[in-house]
Design a protein around this motif. Structure first.
Motif, PDB file in Angstrom:
ATOM      1  N   ALA A   5       0.810  -1.218   0.000  1.00 15.50           N
ATOM      2  CA  ALA A   5       0.000   0.000   0.000  1.00 15.50           C
ATOM      3  C   ALA A   5       0.843   1.268   0.000  1.00 15.50           C
ATOM      4  CB  ALA A   5      -0.923  -0.010   1.215  1.00 15.50           C
ATOM      5  N   GLY A   6       2.107   1.182   0.408  1.00 13.90           N
ATOM      6  CA  GLY A   6       2.958   2.354   0.460  1.00 13.90           C
ATOM      7  C   GLY A   6       3.648   2.674  -0.850  1.00 13.90           C
ATOM      8  N   VAL A   7       3.365   1.884  -1.916  1.00 15.41           N
ATOM      9  CA  VAL A   7       4.029   2.091  -3.206  1.00 15.41           C
ATOM     10  C   VAL A   7       3.113   2.889  -4.125  1.00 15.41           C
ATOM     11  CG1 VAL A   7       4.987   0.950  -5.237  1.00 15.41           C
ATOM     12  CG2 VAL A   7       5.356  -0.034  -2.966  1.00 15.41           C
ATOM     13  N   ALA A   8       3.662   3.958  -4.714  1.00 12.62           N
ATOM     14  CA  ALA A   8       2.869   4.779  -5.621  1.00 12.62           C
ATOM     15  C   ALA A   8       2.823   4.155  -7.020  1.00 12.62           C
ATOM     16  CB  ALA A   8       3.451   6.192  -5.687  1.00 12.62           C
ATOM     17  N   LEU A   9       1.892   4.617  -7.821  1.00 11.05           N
ATOM     18  CA  LEU A   9       1.635   3.992  -9.119  1.00 11.05           C
ATOM     19  C   LEU A   9       2.793   4.167 -10.100  1.00 11.05           C
ATOM     20  CD1 LEU A   9      -0.603   2.458 -10.681  1.00 11.05           C
ATOM     21  CD2 LEU A   9      -1.349   4.677 -11.567  1.00 11.05           C
ATOM     22  N   GLY A  10       3.457   5.329 -10.075  1.00  7.61           N
ATOM     23  CA  GLY A  10       4.484   5.613 -11.069  1.00  7.61           C
ATOM     24  C   GLY A  10       5.603   4.594 -11.099  1.00  7.61           C
ATOM     25  N   GLY A  11       6.246   4.349  -9.958  1.00 10.95           N
ATOM     26  CA  GLY A  11       7.320   3.375  -9.893  1.00 10.95           C
ATOM     27  C   GLY A  11       6.831   1.957 -10.061  1.00 10.95           C
ATOM     28  N   PHE A  12       5.650   1.682  -9.525  1.00 10.87           N
ATOM     29  CA  PHE A  12       5.052   0.348  -9.634  1.00 10.87           C
ATOM     30  C   PHE A  12       4.898  -0.058 -11.089  1.00 10.87           C
ATOM     31  CE2 PHE A  12       1.050  -2.053 -10.179  1.00 10.87           C
ATOM     32  CZ  PHE A  12       1.351  -3.197  -9.469  1.00 10.87           C
ATOM     33  N   VAL A  13       4.298   0.810 -11.897  1.00  6.06           N
ATOM     34  CA  VAL A  13       4.046   0.478 -13.306  1.00  6.06           C
ATOM     35  C   VAL A  13       5.355   0.414 -14.084  1.00  6.06           C
ATOM     36  CG1 VAL A  13       2.991   1.273 -15.443  1.00  6.06           C
ATOM     37  CG2 VAL A  13       1.703   1.390 -13.304  1.00  6.06           C
ATOM     38  N   GLN A  14       6.223   1.403 -13.917  1.00  2.00           N
ATOM     39  CA  GLN A  14       7.440   1.465 -14.730  1.00  2.00           C
ATOM     40  C   GLN A  14       8.403   0.315 -14.435  1.00  2.00           C
ATOM     41  OE1 GLN A  14       9.067   5.609 -15.568  1.00  2.00           O
ATOM     42  NE2 GLN A  14       7.647   6.049 -13.878  1.00  2.00           N
ATOM     43  N   GLY A  15       8.332  -0.249 -13.228  1.00  4.28           N
ATOM     44  CA  GLY A  15       9.170  -1.389 -12.905  1.00  4.28           C
ATOM     45  C   GLY A  15       8.624  -2.703 -13.421  1.00  4.28           C
ATOM     46  N   GLY A  16       7.384  -2.712 -13.835  1.00  5.16           N
ATOM     47  CA  GLY A  16       6.732  -3.930 -14.319  1.00  5.16           C
ATOM     48  C   GLY A  16       5.336  -4.041 -13.753  1.00  5.16           C
ATOM     49  N   GLY A  17       5.235  -3.950 -12.409  1.00  4.05           N
ATOM     50  CA  GLY A  17       3.933  -3.957 -11.770  1.00  4.05           C
ATOM     51  C   GLY A  17       3.366  -5.336 -11.553  1.00  4.05           C
ATOM     52  N   TYR A  18       3.813  -5.986 -10.463  1.00  2.00           N
ATOM     53  CA  TYR A  18       3.327  -7.330 -10.125  1.00  2.00           C
ATOM     54  C   TYR A  18       2.368  -7.259  -8.952  1.00  2.00           C
ATOM     55  CZ  TYR A  18       3.302 -11.996  -8.031  1.00  2.00           C
ATOM     56  OH  TYR A  18       2.897 -13.188  -7.492  1.00  2.00           O
ATOM     57  N   ASP A  19       1.269  -7.999  -9.049  1.00  2.00           N
ATOM     58  CA  ASP A  19       0.302  -8.117  -7.957  1.00  2.00           C
ATOM     59  C   ASP A  19       0.093  -9.595  -7.666  1.00  2.00           C
ATOM     60  OD1 ASP A  19      -1.699  -7.614  -6.042  1.00  2.00           O
ATOM     61  OD2 ASP A  19      -3.261  -7.801  -7.561  1.00  2.00           O
ATOM     62  N   ALA A  20       0.350  -9.997  -6.428  1.00  2.00           N
ATOM     63  CA  ALA A  20       0.277 -11.412  -6.063  1.00  2.00           C
ATOM     64  C   ALA A  20      -1.123 -11.988  -6.183  1.00  2.00           C
ATOM     65  CB  ALA A  20       0.794 -11.605  -4.634  1.00  2.00           C
ATOM     66  N   THR A  21      -2.152 -11.147  -6.217  1.00  2.00           N
ATOM     67  CA  THR A  21      -3.520 -11.653  -6.265  1.00  2.00           C
ATOM     68  C   THR A  21      -4.116 -11.675  -7.671  1.00  2.00           C
ATOM     69  OG1 THR A  21      -4.553  -9.489  -5.868  1.00  2.00           O
ATOM     70  CG2 THR A  21      -3.921 -10.789  -3.925  1.00  2.00           C
ATOM     71  N   SER A  22      -3.401 -11.158  -8.684  1.00  2.00           N
ATOM     72  CA  SER A  22      -4.042 -11.108 -10.002  1.00  2.00           C
ATOM     73  C   SER A  22      -3.106 -11.215 -11.200  1.00  2.00           C
ATOM     74  CB  SER A  22      -4.843  -9.804 -10.145  1.00  2.00           C
ATOM     75  OG  SER A  22      -3.986  -8.667 -10.113  1.00  2.00           O
ATOM     76  N   SER A  23      -1.792 -11.094 -11.031  1.00  2.00           N
ATOM     77  CA  SER A  23      -0.909 -10.984 -12.203  1.00  2.00           C
ATOM     78  C   SER A  23      -0.807 -12.270 -13.016  1.00  2.00           C
ATOM     79  CB  SER A  23       0.490 -10.535 -11.777  1.00  2.00           C
ATOM     80  OG  SER A  23       0.499  -9.154 -11.497  1.00  2.00           O
ATOM     81  N   ARG A  24      -0.999 -13.451 -12.393  1.00  2.00           N
ATOM     82  CA  ARG A  24      -0.997 -14.681 -13.195  1.00  2.00           C
ATOM     83  C   ARG A  24      -2.188 -14.706 -14.151  1.00  2.00           C
ATOM     84  NH1 ARG A  24       0.995 -19.522 -12.936  1.00  2.00           N
ATOM     85  NH2 ARG A  24      -1.109 -20.425 -12.998  1.00  2.00           N
ATOM     86  N   THR A  25      -3.234 -13.985 -13.794  1.00  2.00           N
ATOM     87  CA  THR A  25      -4.440 -13.943 -14.623  1.00  2.00           C
ATOM     88  C   THR A  25      -4.406 -12.803 -15.629  1.00  2.00           C
ATOM     89  OG1 THR A  25      -5.653 -14.704 -12.667  1.00  2.00           O
ATOM     90  CG2 THR A  25      -6.952 -13.947 -14.552  1.00  2.00           C
ATOM     91  N   LEU A  26      -4.041 -11.619 -15.167  1.00  2.00           N
ATOM     92  CA  LEU A  26      -4.150 -10.411 -15.978  1.00  2.00           C
ATOM     93  C   LEU A  26      -2.826  -9.962 -16.587  1.00  2.00           C
ATOM     94  CD1 LEU A  26      -6.439  -8.355 -13.562  1.00  2.00           C
ATOM     95  CD2 LEU A  26      -7.146  -9.858 -15.433  1.00  2.00           C
ATOM     96  N   GLY A  27      -1.729 -10.558 -16.152  1.00  2.00           N
ATOM     97  CA  GLY A  27      -0.421 -10.090 -16.579  1.00  2.00           C
ATOM     98  C   GLY A  27       0.090  -8.993 -15.663  1.00  2.00           C
ATOM     99  N   LEU A  28       1.243  -8.460 -15.989  1.00  2.00           N
ATOM    100  CA  LEU A  28       1.814  -7.355 -15.228  1.00  2.00           C
ATOM    101  C   LEU A  28       1.082  -6.056 -15.562  1.00  2.00           C
ATOM    102  CD1 LEU A  28       5.591  -8.207 -15.797  1.00  2.00           C
ATOM    103  CD2 LEU A  28       4.233  -8.678 -13.741  1.00  2.00           C
ATOM    104  N   ALA A  29       1.265  -5.047 -14.721  1.00  2.00           N
ATOM    105  CA  ALA A  29       0.612  -3.761 -14.985  1.00  2.00           C
ATOM    106  C   ALA A  29       1.038  -3.194 -16.332  1.00  2.00           C
ATOM    107  CB  ALA A  29       0.939  -2.773 -13.860  1.00  2.00           C
ATOM    108  N   ILE A  30       2.296  -3.395 -16.726  1.00  2.00           N
ATOM    109  CA  ILE A  30       2.763  -2.856 -18.006  1.00  2.00           C
ATOM    110  C   ILE A  30       2.059  -3.499 -19.188  1.00  2.00           C
ATOM    111  CG2 ILE A  30       5.023  -2.092 -17.215  1.00  2.00           C
ATOM    112  CD1 ILE A  30       6.186  -4.728 -18.237  1.00  2.00           C
ATOM    113  N   ASP A  31       1.501  -4.690 -18.991  1.00  2.00           N
ATOM    114  CA  ASP A  31       0.778  -5.356 -20.077  1.00  2.00           C
ATOM    115  C   ASP A  31      -0.579  -4.703 -20.325  1.00  2.00           C
ATOM    116  OD1 ASP A  31       2.911  -7.125 -20.271  1.00  2.00           O
ATOM    117  OD2 ASP A  31       2.015  -8.530 -18.856  1.00  2.00           O
ATOM    118  N   ALA A  32      -1.021  -3.897 -19.379  1.00  2.00           N
ATOM    119  CA  ALA A  32      -2.283  -3.165 -19.527  1.00  2.00           C
ATOM    120  C   ALA A  32      -2.049  -1.689 -19.822  1.00  2.00           C
ATOM    121  CB  ALA A  32      -3.124  -3.309 -18.255  1.00  2.00           C
TER     122      ALA A  32
END
Length: 336
Positions: A5-32
């Motif tokens: 929760a302490g991570v802002a969107l900018g660095g999260f997305v630019q680094g790839g953006g992994y979410d343990a609850t959804s990325s196997r299904t939806l891909g990384l944030a950069i894929d969206a």
């Protein structure tokens, strides 16, 4: 963003953006990611996407934040989903068996299934581990909890009574967990898939060694993320994020609150032990996630970005040749 929760969107997305609850299904944030608005070192603001400045759009998707300019906005594709959450407990000694099961069955496990193993005291688990399960339904999937109960748990050789459904609100509270220690040290790494059988016992031994010495004070935690699924369906060079073939990413972290001499002494002792145990794992680690930064200067660009590293330096030279945007592990305009 993701599960921190302490991570802002900018660095999260630019680094790839992994979410343990959804990325196997939806891909990384950069894929969206459809487009981004960036202010370059010259002060000029541009919009980048697949047709406009495609080289910079490629780099923004996984090349790490703070390298190319100031990103002022993102346009992202969104999804309508239903999520089901569950969990079961597991002893640290079972980590090798757990990893071998996932490795052996990775091609057969559905993309709707997301899993993360967490060991430590920070959620009151004492010397035990919990596997957190998430089933992401895009509208045409079977019931998630039925899959956990009728397929996953029996195939892993577990007793069905060990499975517990998690309320979405409780899961959200856990994702929003914020710890603000005075001292923190994190080590991580992507495990080489072919080294899974060797890595499991090493990880179990490393955690047990650290816990026997320091556990019980909410200062020591370990997690093992299960990747694959939709993440691995894209080529390693399609975006700047390289480690798409990895199935496991591990993290050890120690956190100490307090700003007195005793807190500093405790942190230095724990950090030294953590780094010693992590050193034993280096033979099974193939690379590192740029969103999980290691100590500045300790990891090369090749280890963060694989064979995408030379191309990233070319993009840097084109858009920031004076290296205005830089920090400890930023991408240089040429290999230094």
């Amino acid at each position: 963003s993701g599960s921190c929760a302490g991570v802002a969107l900018g660095g999260f997305v630019q680094g790839g953006g992994y979410d343990a609850t959804s990325s196997r299904t939806l891909g990384l944030a950069i894929d969206a990611l459809l487009s981004a608005r960036i202010v370059l070192p010259t002060g000029r603001a541009i919009s980048v996407d697949a047709r406009h400045y495609p080289d910079l759009f490629w780099a923004v998707r996984g090349g790490g934040g703070g390298n190319w300019g100031v990103v002022t906005s993102f346009t992202l594709r969104v999804f309508s989903i239903e999520e089901t959450f569950g969990t079961f407990e597991m002893r640290p000694a079972k980590i090798p068996e757990y990893m071998n099961y996932l490795y052996s069955n990775a091609n057969d496990l559905p993309n709707e299934l997301n899993m993360r193993l967490h060991c430590g005291d920070d959620f009151g688990m004492s010397n035990s581990c919990s596997v957190f399960l998430s089933w992401v339904d895009l509208g045409d999937s079977p019931n998630g909890f039925n899959y956990f109960d009728e397929v996953l748990v029996p195939s892993m050789g577990l007793n069905s009574t060990s499975l517990m459904r998690l309320d979405p609100d409780v899961m959200q509270q856990m994702k929003s967990y914020i710890s603000i220690p005075h001292y923190r040290s994190t080590t991580s790494g992507f495990i080489r898939n072919e080294a899974t059988a060797v890595a499991g016992p090493l990880i179990s031994q490393a955690y047990s060694a650290l816990y026997s010495k320091f556990g019980g004070h909410q200062d020591l935690s370990f997690s093992l993320e299960f990747w694959g699924g939709a993440i691995s369906e894209k080529d390693a060079h399609s975006t700047a994020f390289f480690w798409r073939n990895s199935l496991f990413n591990l993290q050890f972290w120690v956190e100490v609150k307090g700003d007195d001499d005793e807190a500093m002494r405790k942190f230095e002792e724990m950090k030294a032990a953590q780094l010693m145990e992590h050193q034993k794992l280096k033979s099974v680690i193939q690379g590192y996630f740029v969103n999980y930064r290691q100590e500045a200067g300790s990891i090369s660009g090749w280890q963060y970005y694989g064979t995408n590293w030379p191309r990233l330096m070319d993009v840097k030279a084109k858009y920031d040749s004076t290296n205005l945007f830089r920090y400890g592990d930023s991408v240089p305009p040429k290999e230094l």
